[in-house]
Design an enzyme around this catalytic site. Sequence first.
Site, PDB file in Angstrom:
ATOM      1  CB  SER A   8      13.297  35.358  82.048  1.00  0.00           C
ATOM      2  OG  SER A   8      13.697  36.297  81.069  1.00  0.00           O
ATOM      3  CG  HIS A  31      15.067  37.544  85.404  1.00  0.00           C
ATOM      4  ND1 HIS A  31      16.203  37.857  86.401  1.00  0.00           N
ATOM      5  CD2 HIS A  31      15.668  37.631  84.155  1.00  0.00           C
ATOM      6  CE1 HIS A  31      17.233  37.891  85.631  1.00  0.00           C
ATOM      7  NE2 HIS A  31      16.973  37.998  84.218  1.00  0.00           N
ATOM      8  CG  ASP A  33      16.274  39.352  80.569  1.00  0.00           C
ATOM      9  OD1 ASP A  33      17.327  39.420  81.505  1.00  0.00           O
ATOM     10  OD2 ASP A  33      15.676  38.199  80.466  1.00  0.00           O
ATOM     11  CG  MET A  35      18.861  42.713  76.774  1.00  0.00           C
ATOM     12  SD  MET A  35      18.717  41.519  75.550  1.00  0.00           S
ATOM     13  CE  MET A  35      18.011  39.949  76.694  1.00  0.00           C
ATOM     14  CG  HIS A  65      19.969  40.328  83.771  1.00  0.00           C
ATOM     15  ND1 HIS A  65      19.974  39.392  82.971  1.00  0.00           N
ATOM     16  CD2 HIS A  65      21.248  41.025  83.845  1.00  0.00           C
ATOM     17  CE1 HIS A  65      21.351  39.147  82.688  1.00  0.00           C
ATOM     18  NE2 HIS A  65      22.033  40.149  83.128  1.00  0.00           N
ATOM     19  CG  MET A  67      22.032  41.601  80.125  1.00  0.00           C
ATOM     20  SD  MET A  67      21.466  40.156  79.316  1.00  0.00           S
ATOM     21  CE  MET A  67      19.866  40.526  79.705  1.00  0.00           C
ATOM     22  CG  MET A 136      25.210  36.072  82.500  1.00  0.00           C
ATOM     23  SD  MET A 136      23.211  36.099  82.460  1.00  0.00           S
ATOM     24  CE  MET A 136      22.837  35.768  80.804  1.00  0.00           C
ATOM     25  CG  ASP A 174      19.290  34.698  83.119  1.00  0.00           C
ATOM     26  OD1 ASP A 174      18.684  34.235  82.360  1.00  0.00           O
ATOM     27  OD2 ASP A 174      19.448  35.880  82.866  1.00  0.00           O
TER      28      ASP A 174
END
Length: 223
Positions: A8, A31, A33, A35, A65, A67, A136, A174
């Site tokens: 990540s 990975h 993220d 957000m 990913h 979010m 998660m 994760d």
Amino acid sequence: MANRIHPSILNSNLASLDAEIDRIPSSDGIHIDVMDNHFVPNLTIGLPVVECLRKNHPDAFLDMHLMIEDADTWAPGYAEAGCESVTFHVEAARAPVKLARDLRAAGARASMALRPATDIAPYEDLLPELDMILIMTVEPGFGGQSFLDIMLPKIRRTRALAKKAGLDLWIQVDGGVSEKTIDRCVDAGADVFVAGSAVFRADDPDSVVSALRDQADLRSGHA
């Protein structure tokens, strides 16, 4: 399937993403993220940055990913940008089956993530629409959290449901994944591992990637 390690970049130097990705050449995926400070209380990168990463790293497996709220609207754009896997949170999707089909139609693997408190059982019938389930093992939003062992039964239930349906479903974990926790994840049925702090806080991140994969392969009998 073989075990995969997806470091990540949330835990990397975000001001030098290209250089950080170059530090982990043996990773099976990157990975990333996304957000929005609504679905989770943090704000990271978005589609324009990901499009640049796609251009600069054409051979990398980009594991998104998301979010974010309104995943139905925004997730397909990441597939259209050429990301190999796009994960949406079921808690943020109004029409998860349609969204999964849209992602696949755009050329991406469709993945669905669950917060720690979200049970997999109500979504058993959705599994054939998906290529991966992300469990998660921390509360989403921030890196560096401690692994939640109470998620191990959910990983086992998810693997059991996949086997029951005869699906070759990737199960990703994760949060808090390291050499101290990966064996438990393998035993529970996971085969894709997101490691952030354990990788990027090391002097040689790529050696950690290789070590984690070797450990997972030995535990699962793939060595």
